[in-house]
Design a protein around this motif. Structure first.
Motif, mmCIF file in Angstrom:
data_model
loop_
_atom_site.group_PDB
_atom_site.id
_atom_site.type_symbol
_atom_site.label_atom_id
_atom_site.label_comp_id
_atom_site.label_asym_id
_atom_site.label_seq_id
_atom_site.Cartn_x
_atom_site.Cartn_y
_atom_site.Cartn_z
ATOM 1 N N LYS A 80 -10.299 1.580 -8.358
ATOM 2 C CA LYS A 80 -10.973 2.336 -9.426
ATOM 3 C C LYS A 80 -10.024 2.575 -10.594
ATOM 4 N N ASN A 115 -6.837 5.448 -4.930
ATOM 5 C CA ASN A 115 -7.792 4.371 -5.162
ATOM 6 C C ASN A 115 -7.362 3.498 -6.351
ATOM 7 N N THR A 116 -6.547 2.509 -6.057
ATOM 8 C CA THR A 116 -6.030 1.625 -7.111
ATOM 9 C C THR A 116 -7.142 0.776 -7.718
ATOM 10 N N HIS A 132 -9.045 -1.264 -2.513
ATOM 11 C CA HIS A 132 -8.476 -0.032 -1.971
ATOM 12 C C HIS A 132 -7.782 -0.327 -0.645
ATOM 13 N N TYR A 133 -6.684 0.352 -0.375
ATOM 14 C CA TYR A 133 -5.864 -0.020 0.794
ATOM 15 C C TYR A 133 -6.596 0.150 2.124
ATOM 16 N N SER A 160 0.838 -1.206 0.000
ATOM 17 C CA SER A 160 0.000 0.000 0.000
ATOM 18 C C SER A 160 0.875 1.259 0.000
#
Ligand code: ZN
Length: 496
Positions: free
Chosen positions: A391, A388-389, A322-323, A49
Protein backbone atom coordinates in the motif's frame (compact mmCIF):
# COMPACT_ATOMS: atom_id res chain seq x y z
CA UNK A 1 -5.88 11.59 14.17
CA UNK A 2 -3.39 9.88 16.44
CA UNK A 3 -1.38 7.23 14.68
CA UNK A 4 0.34 4.24 16.10
CA UNK A 5 2.10 1.22 14.72
CA UNK A 6 0.22 -2.05 14.61
CA UNK A 7 2.01 -5.38 14.29
CA UNK A 8 0.48 -8.71 13.42
CA UNK A 9 1.46 -11.04 16.24
CA UNK A 10 1.50 -14.75 15.34
CA UNK A 11 1.06 -15.50 19.03
CA UNK A 12 -2.40 -13.92 19.22
CA UNK A 13 -3.17 -14.07 15.48
CA UNK A 14 -4.24 -10.43 15.62
CA UNK A 15 -2.81 -7.03 14.88
CA UNK A 16 -1.64 -5.47 18.13
CA UNK A 17 -0.54 -1.98 19.02
CA UNK A 18 3.25 -1.95 19.11
CA UNK A 19 4.43 -1.16 22.61
CA UNK A 20 8.04 -2.12 23.23
CA UNK A 21 9.02 -3.46 26.65
CA UNK A 22 11.59 -0.74 27.20
CA UNK A 23 10.98 2.19 24.83
CA UNK A 24 12.67 3.72 22.91
CA UNK A 25 14.74 0.53 22.82
CA UNK A 26 13.57 -2.38 20.71
CA UNK A 27 15.11 -5.84 20.72
CA UNK A 28 14.60 -7.82 17.54
CA UNK A 29 15.86 -11.32 16.72
CA UNK A 30 15.59 -12.98 13.32
CA UNK A 31 16.61 -16.56 12.53
CA UNK A 32 19.50 -16.28 10.10
CA UNK A 33 20.74 -18.62 7.38
CA UNK A 34 22.19 -22.09 7.78
CA UNK A 35 25.45 -21.55 5.94
CA UNK A 36 25.90 -24.74 3.92
CA UNK A 37 24.64 -23.48 0.53
CA UNK A 38 23.77 -20.31 -1.37
CA UNK A 39 20.95 -18.30 0.18
CA UNK A 40 17.61 -19.11 -1.44
CA UNK A 41 15.32 -16.52 -2.91
CA UNK A 42 12.63 -17.46 -0.39
CA UNK A 43 15.08 -16.82 2.45
CA UNK A 44 16.08 -13.53 0.89
CA UNK A 45 12.45 -12.47 0.86
CA UNK A 46 12.17 -13.32 4.52
CA UNK A 47 15.33 -11.34 5.44
CA UNK A 48 14.11 -8.43 3.32
CA UNK A 49 10.81 -8.41 5.22
CA UNK A 50 12.66 -7.93 8.49
CA UNK A 51 15.02 -5.41 6.92
CA UNK A 52 11.87 -3.32 6.34
CA UNK A 53 10.77 -3.78 9.96
CA UNK A 54 14.25 -2.73 11.12
CA UNK A 55 14.33 0.29 8.79
CA UNK A 56 10.84 1.52 9.66
CA UNK A 57 11.39 1.22 13.40
CA UNK A 58 14.60 3.26 12.98
CA UNK A 59 12.67 5.78 10.88
CA UNK A 60 10.12 6.14 13.70
CA UNK A 61 12.98 6.93 16.07
CA UNK A 62 13.32 3.64 17.96
CA UNK A 63 16.76 2.47 19.02
CA UNK A 64 16.80 -1.05 17.63
CA UNK A 65 19.20 -3.82 18.54
CA UNK A 66 18.79 -6.24 15.67
CA UNK A 67 20.30 -9.70 16.15
CA UNK A 68 20.39 -12.13 13.23
CA UNK A 69 22.30 -15.34 13.76
CA UNK A 70 24.43 -17.56 11.57
CA UNK A 71 23.60 -21.27 11.95
CA UNK A 72 26.88 -23.07 11.46
CA UNK A 73 26.33 -26.17 13.59
CA UNK A 74 23.55 -28.41 14.83
CA UNK A 75 21.13 -28.06 11.92
CA UNK A 76 20.68 -31.67 10.85
CA UNK A 77 19.17 -32.90 7.62
CA UNK A 78 15.36 -32.88 7.45
CA UNK A 79 15.34 -30.39 10.32
CA UNK A 80 15.08 -33.35 12.72
CA UNK A 81 17.34 -34.87 15.34
CA UNK A 82 18.61 -37.58 13.00
CA UNK A 83 20.91 -37.53 10.01
CA UNK A 84 24.02 -35.60 9.16
CA UNK A 85 24.80 -32.02 10.06
CA UNK A 86 24.12 -29.93 6.93
CA UNK A 87 27.44 -28.10 7.21
CA UNK A 88 29.47 -31.23 7.90
CA UNK A 89 27.84 -33.07 5.00
CA UNK A 90 28.77 -30.29 2.59
CA UNK A 91 32.31 -30.23 4.00
CA UNK A 92 32.74 -33.94 3.28
CA UNK A 93 31.30 -33.55 -0.23
CA UNK A 94 33.61 -30.67 -1.10
CA UNK A 95 36.56 -32.02 0.87
CA UNK A 96 36.73 -28.90 3.05
CA UNK A 97 36.99 -28.13 6.73
CA UNK A 98 33.47 -27.41 8.09
CA UNK A 99 34.63 -23.88 8.96
CA UNK A 100 35.71 -23.36 5.35
CA UNK A 101 32.17 -24.18 4.29
CA UNK A 102 30.82 -21.83 6.94
CA UNK A 103 33.13 -19.01 5.87
CA UNK A 104 32.44 -19.46 2.17
CA UNK A 105 28.65 -19.37 2.48
CA UNK A 106 28.63 -16.68 5.14
CA UNK A 107 30.60 -14.45 2.78
CA UNK A 108 28.25 -15.36 -0.06
CA UNK A 109 25.27 -14.51 2.12
CA UNK A 110 26.76 -11.11 2.97
CA UNK A 111 27.42 -10.39 -0.70
CA UNK A 112 23.75 -11.05 -1.45
CA UNK A 113 22.49 -8.92 1.44
CA UNK A 114 24.81 -6.08 0.34
CA UNK A 115 23.71 -6.26 -3.29
CA UNK A 116 20.05 -6.09 -2.26
CA UNK A 117 20.79 -3.26 0.18
CA UNK A 118 19.79 -5.05 3.38
CA UNK A 119 21.09 -3.23 6.43
CA UNK A 120 23.54 -5.31 8.45
CA UNK A 121 22.18 -6.43 11.83
CA UNK A 122 23.59 -4.91 15.02
CA UNK A 123 24.96 -8.31 16.08
CA UNK A 124 25.44 -11.41 13.96
CA UNK A 125 26.35 -14.23 16.38
CA UNK A 126 27.14 -17.76 15.27
CA UNK A 127 25.99 -20.97 16.95
CA UNK A 128 29.52 -22.40 17.11
CA UNK A 129 30.66 -19.29 18.99
CA UNK A 130 28.07 -19.90 21.74
CA UNK A 131 28.58 -23.54 22.71
CA UNK A 132 29.28 -22.72 26.38
CA UNK A 133 26.07 -20.70 26.67
CA UNK A 134 24.11 -23.51 25.00
CA UNK A 135 25.50 -26.02 27.48
CA UNK A 136 24.47 -23.67 30.30
CA UNK A 137 20.89 -23.38 29.07
CA UNK A 138 20.68 -27.16 28.62
CA UNK A 139 21.82 -27.57 32.24
CA UNK A 140 19.18 -25.05 33.40
CA UNK A 141 16.43 -26.97 31.63
CA UNK A 142 17.73 -30.24 33.12
CA UNK A 143 17.80 -28.66 36.59
CA UNK A 144 14.23 -27.42 36.15
CA UNK A 145 13.19 -30.99 35.35
CA UNK A 146 12.10 -30.47 31.74
CA UNK A 147 14.87 -32.49 30.11
CA UNK A 148 16.56 -35.86 30.58
CA UNK A 149 19.79 -37.49 29.55
CA UNK A 150 20.02 -40.74 27.59
CA UNK A 151 23.36 -42.21 26.43
CA UNK A 152 25.13 -38.84 26.47
CA UNK A 153 22.36 -36.97 24.67
CA UNK A 154 19.92 -34.58 26.36
CA UNK A 155 16.30 -34.33 25.21
CA UNK A 156 13.55 -31.87 26.00
CA UNK A 157 10.55 -33.58 27.66
CA UNK A 158 7.61 -32.15 25.73
CA UNK A 159 4.88 -34.04 27.64
CA UNK A 160 6.18 -32.93 31.00
CA UNK A 161 6.49 -29.34 29.78
CA UNK A 162 2.98 -29.38 28.37
CA UNK A 163 1.57 -30.32 31.79
CA UNK A 164 2.97 -27.08 33.16
CA UNK A 165 2.77 -24.83 30.13
CA UNK A 166 1.33 -24.92 26.63
CA UNK A 167 3.26 -26.63 23.84
CA UNK A 168 1.52 -25.37 20.69
CA UNK A 169 0.84 -21.86 21.95
CA UNK A 170 2.43 -20.27 18.86
CA UNK A 171 1.57 -22.69 16.08
CA UNK A 172 -1.89 -23.59 17.36
CA UNK A 173 -1.04 -27.25 16.98
CA UNK A 174 -2.71 -29.67 19.35
CA UNK A 175 -0.39 -32.01 21.22
CA UNK A 176 -2.63 -35.06 20.89
CA UNK A 177 -2.89 -34.55 17.12
CA UNK A 178 0.85 -34.14 16.84
CA UNK A 179 1.47 -37.35 18.75
CA UNK A 180 -1.06 -39.21 16.62
CA UNK A 181 0.92 -38.12 13.54
CA UNK A 182 4.23 -39.59 14.71
CA UNK A 183 5.51 -43.14 14.56
CA UNK A 184 5.52 -45.19 17.74
CA UNK A 185 8.79 -45.25 19.59
CA UNK A 186 10.41 -48.64 19.78
CA UNK A 187 12.36 -49.91 22.78
CA UNK A 188 15.65 -48.82 21.18
CA UNK A 189 14.74 -45.15 21.06
CA UNK A 190 16.62 -42.66 23.21
CA UNK A 191 13.56 -40.41 23.43
CA UNK A 192 10.80 -40.91 25.98
CA UNK A 193 8.18 -39.18 23.86
CA UNK A 194 7.87 -38.90 20.07
CA UNK A 195 7.82 -35.07 20.15
CA UNK A 196 10.88 -34.74 22.39
CA UNK A 197 13.73 -32.90 20.70
CA UNK A 198 17.48 -32.79 21.27
CA UNK A 199 19.12 -30.06 23.32
CA UNK A 200 22.46 -31.84 23.11
CA UNK A 201 23.44 -34.75 20.88
CA UNK A 202 26.27 -37.15 21.49
CA UNK A 203 28.43 -37.21 18.36
CA UNK A 204 28.75 -40.45 16.46
CA UNK A 205 32.38 -41.44 15.75
CA UNK A 206 32.09 -40.13 12.16
CA UNK A 207 30.66 -36.75 13.24
CA UNK A 208 33.34 -34.11 12.74
CA UNK A 209 31.88 -31.06 14.55
CA UNK A 210 31.99 -31.79 18.27
CA UNK A 211 32.64 -30.15 21.63
CA UNK A 212 33.08 -31.46 25.19
CA UNK A 213 30.12 -31.17 27.56
CA UNK A 214 29.08 -32.67 30.92
CA UNK A 215 27.14 -35.35 29.01
CA UNK A 216 29.31 -36.31 26.04
CA UNK A 217 31.49 -35.08 23.24
CA UNK A 218 28.79 -33.76 21.01
CA UNK A 219 26.96 -30.77 19.61
CA UNK A 220 23.92 -28.61 20.44
CA UNK A 221 20.43 -29.08 19.00
CA UNK A 222 19.27 -26.67 16.30
CA UNK A 223 16.46 -24.99 18.29
CA UNK A 224 18.72 -24.31 21.24
CA UNK A 225 21.03 -21.83 19.52
CA UNK A 226 18.31 -19.27 18.87
CA UNK A 227 17.00 -19.40 22.45
CA UNK A 228 20.55 -18.99 23.70
CA UNK A 229 21.70 -16.17 21.46
CA UNK A 230 18.45 -14.16 21.48
CA UNK A 231 18.28 -14.07 25.28
CA UNK A 232 22.03 -13.51 25.64
CA UNK A 233 21.93 -10.31 23.59
CA UNK A 234 18.35 -9.10 24.11
CA UNK A 235 17.44 -10.33 27.59
CA UNK A 236 15.12 -13.08 28.79
CA UNK A 237 12.19 -11.13 27.38
CA UNK A 238 12.45 -9.08 24.22
CA UNK A 239 10.17 -7.42 21.69
CA UNK A 240 10.24 -9.00 18.24
CA UNK A 241 11.22 -12.45 16.99
CA UNK A 242 10.99 -13.02 13.26
CA UNK A 243 11.59 -15.70 10.69
CA UNK A 244 10.11 -17.45 7.69
CA UNK A 245 6.71 -19.06 8.16
CA UNK A 246 8.31 -22.51 7.78
CA UNK A 247 10.14 -21.90 11.07
CA UNK A 248 6.98 -21.35 13.10
CA UNK A 249 6.74 -25.06 13.85
CA UNK A 250 8.63 -26.78 15.28
CA UNK A 251 11.59 -24.35 15.50
CA UNK A 252 9.89 -21.35 17.12
CA UNK A 253 7.51 -23.47 19.17
CA UNK A 254 10.55 -25.24 20.62
CA UNK A 255 12.31 -21.92 21.26
CA UNK A 256 9.40 -20.80 23.43
CA UNK A 257 9.37 -24.12 25.31
CA UNK A 258 13.11 -23.96 25.99
CA UNK A 259 12.97 -20.40 27.33
CA UNK A 260 9.90 -20.99 29.48
CA UNK A 261 11.46 -24.19 30.86
CA UNK A 262 14.86 -22.58 31.49
CA UNK A 263 13.95 -19.01 32.48
CA UNK A 264 10.32 -19.37 33.51
CA UNK A 265 9.14 -16.53 31.27
CA UNK A 266 7.87 -16.43 27.69
CA UNK A 267 10.71 -14.89 25.70
CA UNK A 268 8.99 -12.84 22.99
CA UNK A 269 6.25 -10.19 22.89
CA UNK A 270 5.64 -10.12 19.12
CA UNK A 271 6.26 -13.15 16.91
CA UNK A 272 6.37 -12.21 13.22
CA UNK A 273 6.48 -14.54 10.21
CA UNK A 274 7.17 -13.76 6.57
CA UNK A 275 5.27 -15.79 4.00
CA UNK A 276 6.62 -17.97 1.22
CA UNK A 277 7.75 -17.21 -2.28
CA UNK A 278 6.39 -19.18 -5.22
CA UNK A 279 7.35 -19.15 -8.89
CA UNK A 280 4.68 -19.09 -11.60
CA UNK A 281 2.24 -20.23 -8.93
CA UNK A 282 4.32 -23.25 -7.86
CA UNK A 283 6.42 -23.88 -4.80
CA UNK A 284 10.13 -23.54 -5.59
CA UNK A 285 11.98 -26.82 -5.42
CA UNK A 286 15.08 -28.37 -6.89
CA UNK A 287 13.13 -31.40 -8.14
CA UNK A 288 10.77 -29.19 -10.19
CA UNK A 289 13.77 -27.37 -11.69
CA UNK A 290 12.22 -24.02 -10.80
CA UNK A 291 14.57 -23.08 -8.00
CA UNK A 292 16.22 -19.76 -8.87
CA UNK A 293 19.07 -18.28 -6.86
CA UNK A 294 19.47 -14.52 -6.32
CA UNK A 295 22.57 -14.27 -8.54
CA UNK A 296 20.73 -16.08 -11.36
CA UNK A 297 17.97 -13.46 -11.27
CA UNK A 298 20.62 -10.75 -11.61
CA UNK A 299 22.47 -12.49 -14.45
CA UNK A 300 19.33 -13.82 -16.14
CA UNK A 301 21.08 -17.18 -16.34
CA UNK A 302 18.20 -19.60 -15.76
CA UNK A 303 15.89 -21.34 -18.26
CA UNK A 304 12.79 -19.82 -16.65
CA UNK A 305 14.07 -16.24 -16.94
CA UNK A 306 13.43 -14.14 -20.05
CA UNK A 307 16.07 -11.59 -19.06
CA UNK A 308 18.29 -10.31 -16.27
CA UNK A 309 16.79 -8.13 -13.53
CA UNK A 310 18.62 -5.56 -11.44
CA UNK A 311 18.83 -5.95 -7.65
CA UNK A 312 16.63 -2.90 -7.02
CA UNK A 313 14.03 -4.20 -9.49
CA UNK A 314 13.92 -7.42 -7.50
CA UNK A 315 13.78 -5.57 -4.19
CA UNK A 316 10.98 -3.36 -5.47
CA UNK A 317 9.14 -6.39 -6.83
CA UNK A 318 9.28 -8.16 -3.46
CA UNK A 319 8.04 -5.07 -1.61
CA UNK A 320 5.01 -4.80 -3.87
CA UNK A 321 3.53 -7.69 -1.90
CA UNK A 322 2.84 -7.48 1.84
CA UNK A 323 5.22 -9.72 3.78
CA UNK A 324 2.38 -11.90 5.17
CA UNK A 325 1.05 -12.76 1.69
CA UNK A 326 2.52 -15.34 -0.65
CA UNK A 327 4.72 -13.67 -3.23
CA UNK A 328 4.59 -15.12 -6.75
CA UNK A 329 7.56 -14.55 -9.00
CA UNK A 330 7.13 -14.42 -12.78
CA UNK A 331 8.81 -12.66 -15.69
CA UNK A 332 5.68 -10.61 -16.24
CA UNK A 333 5.68 -9.36 -12.65
CA UNK A 334 9.41 -8.62 -12.73
CA UNK A 335 9.15 -6.66 -15.99
CA UNK A 336 6.31 -4.60 -14.49
CA UNK A 337 8.41 -4.07 -11.35
CA UNK A 338 11.34 -2.88 -13.44
CA UNK A 339 9.16 -0.17 -15.01
CA UNK A 340 7.69 0.78 -11.64
CA UNK A 341 11.07 1.04 -9.98
CA UNK A 342 12.41 3.26 -12.78
CA UNK A 343 9.40 5.58 -12.45
CA UNK A 344 10.20 5.97 -8.76
CA UNK A 345 13.90 6.50 -9.51
CA UNK A 346 13.04 9.23 -12.03
CA UNK A 347 10.73 10.81 -9.46
CA UNK A 348 13.61 11.04 -7.03
CA UNK A 349 15.88 12.68 -9.61
CA UNK A 350 13.19 15.25 -10.42
CA UNK A 351 12.33 15.91 -6.79
CA UNK A 352 15.95 16.48 -5.76
CA UNK A 353 16.19 19.26 -8.36
CA UNK A 354 12.95 20.99 -7.34
CA UNK A 355 13.07 23.91 -4.92
CA UNK A 356 10.11 25.83 -3.61
CA UNK A 357 10.44 29.53 -4.58
CA UNK A 358 9.59 30.58 -1.02
CA UNK A 359 6.70 32.75 -2.15
CA UNK A 360 3.17 31.59 -2.78
CA UNK A 361 -0.02 33.04 -4.16
CA UNK A 362 -2.18 32.71 -1.06
CA UNK A 363 -5.40 32.61 -2.99
CA UNK A 364 -4.12 29.68 -5.10
CA UNK A 365 -3.24 27.36 -2.24
CA UNK A 366 -5.93 24.84 -1.64
CA UNK A 367 -6.86 21.56 -3.16
CA UNK A 368 -3.45 20.27 -4.28
CA UNK A 369 -1.93 21.30 -0.97
CA UNK A 370 -4.51 19.33 0.96
CA UNK A 371 -4.25 16.32 -1.33
CA UNK A 372 -0.51 16.12 -0.93
CA UNK A 373 -0.72 16.40 2.85
CA UNK A 374 -3.18 13.52 2.80
CA UNK A 375 -0.94 11.46 0.52
CA UNK A 376 2.00 11.89 2.88
CA UNK A 377 -0.17 10.81 5.82
CA UNK A 378 -1.28 7.79 3.80
CA UNK A 379 2.30 6.51 3.55
CA UNK A 380 2.48 6.43 7.34
CA UNK A 381 -0.98 4.86 7.65
CA UNK A 382 0.10 2.04 5.36
CA UNK A 383 3.40 1.33 7.10
CA UNK A 384 1.75 1.62 10.52
CA UNK A 385 -0.68 -1.05 9.42
CA UNK A 386 1.69 -3.99 9.94
CA UNK A 387 4.39 -2.68 7.59
CA UNK A 388 2.23 -2.72 4.48
CA UNK A 389 4.83 -1.90 1.84
CA UNK A 390 2.42 -2.77 -0.98
CA UNK A 391 0.00 0.00 0.00
CA UNK A 392 2.86 2.37 0.76
CA UNK A 393 4.19 1.96 -2.78
CA UNK A 394 0.70 2.68 -4.17
CA UNK A 395 0.61 5.94 -2.18
CA UNK A 396 4.10 6.85 -3.35
CA UNK A 397 2.88 6.50 -6.94
CA UNK A 398 0.08 8.93 -6.16
CA UNK A 399 2.62 11.42 -4.84
CA UNK A 400 4.73 10.76 -7.92
CA UNK A 401 1.85 11.84 -10.18
CA UNK A 402 1.86 15.21 -8.43
CA UNK A 403 5.64 15.50 -8.64
CA UNK A 404 5.43 14.90 -12.38
CA UNK A 405 2.66 17.51 -12.67
CA UNK A 406 4.96 20.02 -11.01
CA UNK A 407 7.83 18.96 -13.28
CA UNK A 408 5.83 19.44 -16.48
CA UNK A 409 4.29 22.69 -15.30
CA UNK A 410 0.68 21.53 -14.84
CA UNK A 411 0.92 22.20 -11.13
CA UNK A 412 2.73 25.34 -10.00
CA UNK A 413 4.90 25.23 -6.90
CA UNK A 414 3.26 28.47 -5.83
CA UNK A 415 0.03 26.49 -5.44
CA UNK A 416 1.67 24.63 -2.59
CA UNK A 417 2.79 26.08 0.69
CA UNK A 418 6.51 25.80 1.31
CA UNK A 419 5.85 23.55 4.31
CA UNK A 420 3.74 21.16 2.29
CA UNK A 421 6.27 21.00 -0.50
CA UNK A 422 9.09 20.31 1.96
CA UNK A 423 7.01 17.61 3.62
CA UNK A 424 6.32 15.95 0.26
CA UNK A 425 10.00 16.06 -0.57
CA UNK A 426 11.16 14.59 2.72
CA UNK A 427 8.38 11.99 2.90
CA UNK A 428 9.00 10.73 -0.62
CA UNK A 429 12.77 10.63 -0.26
CA UNK A 430 12.72 9.08 3.23
CA UNK A 431 10.18 6.43 2.32
CA UNK A 432 11.89 5.41 -0.90
CA UNK A 433 15.50 5.54 0.26
CA UNK A 434 15.45 4.90 4.04
CA UNK A 435 12.27 2.89 4.67
CA UNK A 436 12.02 0.86 1.45
CA UNK A 437 15.78 0.92 0.94
CA UNK A 438 15.60 1.54 -2.82
CA UNK A 439 18.84 2.97 -4.17
CA UNK A 440 19.43 4.66 -7.48
CA UNK A 441 21.04 2.22 -9.92
CA UNK A 442 23.23 3.99 -12.42
CA UNK A 443 24.30 2.23 -15.59
CA UNK A 444 28.04 1.84 -16.10
CA UNK A 445 28.32 5.17 -17.88
CA UNK A 446 32.05 5.74 -18.10
CA UNK A 447 32.78 3.75 -21.26
CA UNK A 448 29.74 5.11 -23.03
CA UNK A 449 30.52 8.74 -22.17
CA UNK A 450 34.19 8.40 -23.06
CA UNK A 451 33.37 6.94 -26.45
CA UNK A 452 31.17 9.98 -27.16
CA UNK A 453 33.90 12.38 -25.99
CA UNK A 454 36.57 10.60 -28.08
CA UNK A 455 34.44 10.90 -31.20
CA UNK A 456 34.07 14.66 -30.65
CA UNK A 457 37.83 14.88 -29.99
CA UNK A 458 38.67 13.15 -33.26
CA UNK A 459 36.29 15.34 -35.24
CA UNK A 460 37.89 18.43 -33.73
CA UNK A 461 41.34 17.14 -34.67
CA UNK A 462 40.33 16.44 -38.25
CA UNK A 463 38.80 19.93 -38.47
CA UNK A 464 41.97 21.41 -36.92
CA UNK A 465 39.98 22.97 -34.04
CA UNK A 466 43.00 22.83 -31.75
CA UNK A 467 41.44 24.98 -29.00
CA UNK A 468 38.68 22.43 -28.68
CA UNK A 469 41.17 19.52 -28.79
CA UNK A 470 43.18 21.07 -25.96
CA UNK A 471 40.08 21.87 -23.92
CA UNK A 472 38.86 18.25 -24.11
CA UNK A 473 42.32 16.91 -23.15
CA UNK A 474 42.54 19.29 -20.19
CA UNK A 475 39.06 18.56 -18.86
CA UNK A 476 39.63 14.83 -18.95
CA UNK A 477 43.09 15.21 -17.38
CA UNK A 478 41.48 17.08 -14.49
CA UNK A 479 39.42 13.91 -13.93
CA UNK A 480 42.51 11.68 -14.04
CA UNK A 481 41.99 10.45 -17.60
CA UNK A 482 44.39 10.97 -20.49
CA UNK A 483 43.69 10.57 -24.18
CA UNK A 484 46.19 8.67 -26.33
CA UNK A 485 46.54 9.22 -30.06
CA UNK A 486 47.19 5.77 -31.48
CA UNK A 487 47.76 4.69 -35.07
CA UNK A 488 44.40 2.93 -34.92
CA UNK A 489 42.55 5.92 -33.48
CA UNK A 490 42.07 7.36 -30.02
CA UNK A 491 42.26 5.44 -26.78
CA UNK A 492 42.10 6.46 -23.14
CA UNK A 493 43.94 5.48 -19.97
CA UNK A 494 43.98 6.39 -16.31
CA UNK A 495 46.70 8.96 -15.67
CA UNK A 496 49.50 7.17 -13.82
ZN1 ZN B 1 16.11 -19.77 14.85
Amino acid sequence: MKQYLKVYNSLSSTKEKFEPLNPPHVGMYVCGPTVYSDVHLGNLRSFLSFDIVFRYLLHLGYKVRYVRNITDVGHLENDADEGEDKVAKKAKLENLEPMEVVHKYTQGFHRVTDIFNLKPPSIEPSASGHIIEQIELTQKILDAGFAYETNGSVYFDVMKYHKKSHYGILSGRVLEDLIAGTRELDGQDEKRGPLDFALWKKAAPSHIMRWPSPWSNGFPGWHLECSTMSTKYLGKQFDIHGGGIDLKFPHHECEIAQCVAGYDVPPVKYWMHANMLTINGQKMSKSLGNSILPHQLISGDHPLLEKAYSPMTIRFFMLQTHYRSTLDLSNQALIAASKGYKKIANGIRVLKQLQHPGTTMDNEIGKADQQLTQLCDNCYHAMNDDFNTAKTIAHLFNILKKINSIHNGQLKLTELSEDTFNRVKSTFLHFVEDVLGLMEERPDELDLLLSIVMETYQEAKINKQYDKVDAIRKQLKDQGIILKDMKTGVDWAYEE
